[in-house]
Scaffold this active site. Structure first.
Site, PDB file in Angstrom:
ATOM      1  N   LYS A  17      31.196  40.986  14.013  1.00 17.47           N
ATOM      2  CA  LYS A  17      30.628  40.927  15.379  1.00 17.47           C
ATOM      3  C   LYS A  17      31.631  41.462  16.387  1.00 17.47           C
ATOM      4  O   LYS A  17      31.304  42.284  17.251  1.00 17.47           O
ATOM      5  CB  LYS A  17      30.286  39.483  15.729  1.00 17.47           C
ATOM      6  CG  LYS A  17      29.989  39.249  17.203  1.00 17.47           C
ATOM      7  CD  LYS A  17      29.678  37.806  17.537  1.00 17.47           C
ATOM      8  CE  LYS A  17      30.870  36.945  17.745  1.00 17.47           C
ATOM      9  NZ  LYS A  17      31.509  37.030  19.076  1.00 17.47           N
ATOM     10  N   ASN A  18      32.890  41.048  16.255  1.00 15.29           N
ATOM     11  CA  ASN A  18      33.879  41.403  17.275  1.00 15.29           C
ATOM     12  C   ASN A  18      34.428  42.808  17.143  1.00 15.29           C
ATOM     13  O   ASN A  18      35.213  43.248  17.982  1.00 15.29           O
ATOM     14  CB  ASN A  18      35.003  40.360  17.302  1.00 15.29           C
ATOM     15  CG  ASN A  18      34.515  39.026  17.851  1.00 15.29           C
ATOM     16  OD1 ASN A  18      33.419  38.936  18.407  1.00 15.29           O
ATOM     17  ND2 ASN A  18      35.300  37.992  17.664  1.00 15.29           N
TER      18      ASN A  18
ATOM     19  N   CYS B   5      33.313  29.916  30.524  1.00 18.80           N
ATOM     20  CA  CYS B   5      33.101  29.795  29.081  1.00 18.80           C
ATOM     21  C   CYS B   5      33.634  28.422  28.647  1.00 18.80           C
ATOM     22  O   CYS B   5      34.643  27.950  29.144  1.00 18.80           O
ATOM     23  CB  CYS B   5      33.872  30.925  28.406  1.00 18.80           C
ATOM     24  SG  CYS B   5      33.869  30.793  26.635  1.00 18.80           S
TER      25      CYS B   5
ATOM     26  N   ARG C  16      38.574  32.587  31.012  1.00 18.84           N
ATOM     27  CA  ARG C  16      38.545  33.893  30.364  1.00 18.84           C
ATOM     28  C   ARG C  16      38.910  34.961  31.411  1.00 18.84           C
ATOM     29  O   ARG C  16      38.086  35.765  31.810  1.00 18.84           O
ATOM     30  CB  ARG C  16      37.171  34.166  29.751  1.00 18.84           C
ATOM     31  CG  ARG C  16      36.644  33.096  28.816  1.00 18.84           C
ATOM     32  CD  ARG C  16      37.441  32.934  27.534  1.00 18.84           C
ATOM     33  NE  ARG C  16      37.391  34.059  26.652  1.00 18.84           N
ATOM     34  CZ  ARG C  16      36.471  34.239  25.702  1.00 18.84           C
ATOM     35  NH1 ARG C  16      35.492  33.389  25.607  1.00 18.84           N
ATOM     36  NH2 ARG C  16      36.505  35.283  24.904  1.00 18.84           N
TER      37      ARG C  16
ATOM     38  N   ASP D 135      39.703  31.643  16.053  1.00 16.96           N
ATOM     39  CA  ASP D 135      38.279  31.544  15.728  1.00 16.96           C
ATOM     40  C   ASP D 135      38.004  30.775  14.440  1.00 16.96           C
ATOM     41  O   ASP D 135      36.836  30.555  14.105  1.00 16.96           O
ATOM     42  CB  ASP D 135      37.648  32.943  15.636  1.00 16.96           C
ATOM     43  CG  ASP D 135      37.635  33.626  16.987  1.00 16.96           C
ATOM     44  OD1 ASP D 135      37.447  34.846  17.035  1.00 16.96           O
ATOM     45  OD2 ASP D 135      37.840  32.936  18.009  1.00 16.96           O
TER      46      ASP D 135
ATOM     47  N   ARG E 176      24.580  33.459  17.506  1.00 21.81           N
ATOM     48  CA  ARG E 176      25.328  34.546  18.152  1.00 21.81           C
ATOM     49  C   ARG E 176      26.289  35.209  17.176  1.00 21.81           C
ATOM     50  O   ARG E 176      26.629  36.380  17.334  1.00 21.81           O
ATOM     51  CB  ARG E 176      26.120  34.006  19.352  1.00 21.81           C
ATOM     52  CG  ARG E 176      25.271  33.522  20.508  1.00 21.81           C
ATOM     53  CD  ARG E 176      26.149  33.144  21.692  1.00 21.81           C
ATOM     54  NE  ARG E 176      27.118  34.203  21.908  1.00 21.81           N
ATOM     55  CZ  ARG E 176      28.346  33.961  22.412  1.00 21.81           C
ATOM     56  NH1 ARG E 176      28.710  32.753  22.750  1.00 21.81           N
ATOM     57  NH2 ARG E 176      29.192  34.962  22.606  1.00 21.81           N
TER      58      ARG E 176
HETATM   59  C1  EPZ Z   1      38.355  38.074  21.650  1.00 22.39           C
HETATM   60  O1  EPZ Z   1      38.093  37.524  22.928  1.00 22.39           O
HETATM   61  C2  EPZ Z   1      37.244  37.572  20.742  1.00 22.39           C
HETATM   62  N1  EPZ Z   1      35.947  38.004  21.270  1.00 22.39           N
HETATM   63  C3  EPZ Z   1      37.287  36.044  20.676  1.00 22.39           C
HETATM   64  O2  EPZ Z   1      36.316  35.639  19.725  1.00 22.39           O
HETATM   65  C4  EPZ Z   1      38.657  35.628  20.153  1.00 22.39           C
HETATM   66  O3  EPZ Z   1      38.729  34.214  20.138  1.00 22.39           O
HETATM   67  C5  EPZ Z   1      39.747  36.186  21.081  1.00 22.39           C
HETATM   68  O4  EPZ Z   1      39.623  37.625  21.148  1.00 22.39           O
HETATM   69  C6  EPZ Z   1      41.156  35.867  20.593  1.00 22.39           C
HETATM   70  O5  EPZ Z   1      41.332  36.396  19.308  1.00 22.39           O
HETATM   71  C7  EPZ Z   1      35.570  39.277  21.088  1.00 22.39           C
HETATM   72  O6  EPZ Z   1      36.265  40.081  20.502  1.00 22.39           O
HETATM   73  C8  EPZ Z   1      34.210  39.646  21.618  1.00 22.39           C
HETATM   74  P1  EPZ Z   1      41.577  37.732  24.738  1.00 22.39           P
HETATM   75  P2  EPZ Z   1      38.867  38.102  24.216  1.00 22.39           P
HETATM   76  O7  EPZ Z   1      41.360  38.615  25.899  1.00 22.39           O
HETATM   77  O8  EPZ Z   1      39.210  39.501  24.022  1.00 22.39           O
HETATM   78  C9  EPZ Z   1      44.101  35.315  27.878  1.00 22.39           C
HETATM   79  C10 EPZ Z   1      34.463  34.427  18.959  1.00 22.39           C
HETATM   80  O9  EPZ Z   1      34.310  33.225  18.712  1.00 22.39           O
HETATM   81  N2  EPZ Z   1      43.856  36.475  28.737  1.00 22.39           N
HETATM   82  O10 EPZ Z   1      42.335  38.238  23.574  1.00 22.39           O
HETATM   83  O11 EPZ Z   1      38.073  37.736  25.413  1.00 22.39           O
HETATM   84  C11 EPZ Z   1      42.827  34.533  27.572  1.00 22.39           C
HETATM   85  O12 EPZ Z   1      42.586  33.574  28.599  1.00 22.39           O
HETATM   86  C12 EPZ Z   1      35.205  34.855  20.213  1.00 22.39           C
HETATM   87  O13 EPZ Z   1      34.053  35.368  18.221  1.00 22.39           O
HETATM   88  C13 EPZ Z   1      44.521  36.568  29.957  1.00 22.39           C
HETATM   89  O14 EPZ Z   1      45.296  35.683  30.333  1.00 22.39           O
HETATM   90  O15 EPZ Z   1      40.183  37.219  24.188  1.00 22.39           O
HETATM   91  C14 EPZ Z   1      43.137  33.883  26.244  1.00 22.39           C
HETATM   92  O16 EPZ Z   1      43.878  32.705  26.476  1.00 22.39           O
HETATM   93  C15 EPZ Z   1      35.638  33.661  21.057  1.00 22.39           C
HETATM   94  N3  EPZ Z   1      44.279  37.647  30.753  1.00 22.39           N
HETATM   95  C16 EPZ Z   1      44.025  34.913  25.549  1.00 22.39           C
HETATM   96  O17 EPZ Z   1      44.538  35.765  26.593  1.00 22.39           O
HETATM   97  C17 EPZ Z   1      43.416  38.646  30.381  1.00 22.39           C
HETATM   98  O18 EPZ Z   1      43.247  39.618  31.151  1.00 22.39           O
HETATM   99  C18 EPZ Z   1      43.289  35.780  24.563  1.00 22.39           C
HETATM  100  O19 EPZ Z   1      42.229  36.383  25.262  1.00 22.39           O
HETATM  101  C19 EPZ Z   1      42.747  38.540  29.138  1.00 22.39           C
HETATM  102  C20 EPZ Z   1      42.980  37.449  28.329  1.00 22.39           C
END
Ligand code: EPZ
Length: 432
Positions: free
Chosen positions: A22-23, A116, A121, A308, A400
């Protein structure tokens, strides 16, 4: 509204093939906006999030068609640059439309993503990176307005308090591939889904090097062409099924996996004395019978233990004698599954970013509420092993990210049924 009814106690036996990731599918769908030529994407999981992303692309002007159940065809000839709130708010991953829109159209108006349940996020790193590509950004009325008319390559750093950003890396790759000049991305995410996106972009004629590392270099090109691309298998679905085999004391072979995508999980399963066996290139067998040992783990960016799979491990450790400590470093509040597991008798306390779990000999089935995708998976695992019946509400969360989960678990011997909410005993039903 539907619910899942699970009668626990059946060990899972047999073999299951993992769906596409999915991701990986979500950013790869967005990447089809980067060309006006046809892109055919294969091995796409049949999930609500995927269908929703395709709907958003159609609203942006792309021609979208399906090729069987797991194939999609895109042709983005005439695009609009505005992704409206009513579309973006329902799925956070739609934030990765910013990169391809500004890459292709040199402008984008994308609604800020909503909140979320797993925690804040933010997208500050996405926007910082776009500024480094010389885009003008302003936020007003809940939208991010990006003017990329002067965009050019630059040096970006994508490390945040919780490590690199996955969709942030995807966004900036998709902007940089069509930006004149060279872009260097330091502290890029190196999750397998990002590697897959790079594979697709390079198949479209992009010039990305350092793929699979935290140091990516992109030489901008004038134009990208169409492609036919097959998505990788879903490592999180694979891990979820392996843990389901373990928690039910079953004997389950999970096929179609990239074993090197699951090293951290396999390491923890070994530490827990769970027997696993690598079969050939792409299958893993788990033999769940036998006494498990508690584990301590910390979720960190790939290749460390993935956030995850944290909720699913909580469920498993709730039924593993001894004291386990699971520390969540990516989303420190990602414990919505804990109160629901406690309803089933789990002995878990939350201390800051850690779940302290005292394993029990048994859990009891109960009516529980799904809250997010991976928390729902944890509740299913617990229900499969609990004594008695577990009823799970709000199962749209599970749909989802897991394709036909109830049918596939039934084929493995689980006693699980998808029913209308009206079939739930009245005293259990919580108006949702
Ligand atoms: C991706 O989310 C995945 N989703 C998530 O999977 C997964 O948990 C996550 O990566 C971490 O591996 C998709 O790929 C669609 P991040 P993403 O930006 O990209 C912080 C699932 O269950 N951050 O890597 O949104 C953020 O708050 C989902 O399949 C900032 O601070 O995650 C978090 O603590 C849930 N500033 C950490 O970084 C930013 O600009 C990781 O976030 C962006 C993120």
């Amino acid at each position: 509204m539907e619910v899942l009814k699970i009668r626990g106690g059946n060990p899972l036996r047999g073999s299951i093939t993992v769906s596409g990731a999915k991701n990986a599918a979500l950013p790869i769908f967005a990447a089809t906006l980067l060309t006006d030529e046809e892109c055919i994407i294969e091995n796409v999981p049949d999930l609500s999030d995927v269908r929703y992303m395709a709907e958003i692309l159609q609203c942006l002007g792309a021609h979208v068609a399906r090729e069987g159940v797991h194939g999609w065809v895109f042709k983005a000839e005439n695009l609009v640059s505005r992704a409206p709130y009513e579309l973006v708010r329902k799925m956070r991953a739609s934030v990765c439309l910013m990169g391809p829109l500004v890459g292709r159209l040199r402008q984008a108006d994308v609604s800020l993503p909503g909140g979320c349940v797993i925690g804040p996020r933010p997208i500050d790193l996405h926007l910082k990176g776009l500024s480094k590509l010389n885009c003008d950004i302003n936020i007003s009325n809940g939208y991010v307005h990006i003017d990329g008319r002067s965009m050019r390559g630059g040096d970006l750093f994508l490390g945040g308090r919780h490590g690199p950003t996955v969709t942030g890396t995807a966004n900036l790759l998709m902007a940089a591939v069509l930006a004149p000049g060279c872009t260097r991305i330091e502290s890029a995410a190196c999750e397998p889904e990002i590697v897959d996106l790079c594979g697709m972009l390079n198949a479209m004629g992009a010039n990305i090097s350092g793929v699979g590392s935290h140091h990516l270099t992109v030489e901008g090109v004038e134009k990208l062409h169409g492609c036919r691309y097959r998505i990788i298998s879903d490592r999180i679905e694979a891990g979820t099924f392996l843990l389901a085999g373990a928690i039910t004391g079953g004997d389950l072979t999970v096929s179609g996996v990239r074993t090197n995508h699951l090293s951290a999980l396999l390491d923890k399963m070994e530490e827990a004395d769970i027997e696993t066996e690598i079969i050939g290139e792409n299958s893993i067998r788990v033999i769940g019978a036998g006494q498990r040992r508690p584990v301590d783990l910390i979720t960190l960016p790939h290749p460390a233990f993935p956030t995850d799979l944290q909720a699913q491990m909580c469920a498993l450790m709730s039924l593993t004698p001894g004291l386990s400590i699971l520390t969540e470093k990516i989303y420190p509040n990602r414990f919505m599954h804990v109160p629901e597991l406690q309803r089933m008798g789990a002995d878990i306390s939350i201390e800051g970013p850690s779940a302290i779990i005292k394993g029990k000999d048994s859990l009891s089935g109960a009516p529980v509420m799904a809250s997010d995708l991976r928390a729902s998976a944890a509740l299913i695992l617990a229900g499969l092993a609990a004594q008695g019946e577990t009823w799970i509400q709000r199962i749209y969360h599970i749909d989802r990210g897991y394709e036909h989960i109830d049918e596939r678990l039934t084929e493995l011997g689980a006693d699980i049924a998808r029913l209308p909410a009206s079939e739930m005993p009245k005293e259990m039903l919580v108006e949702v």
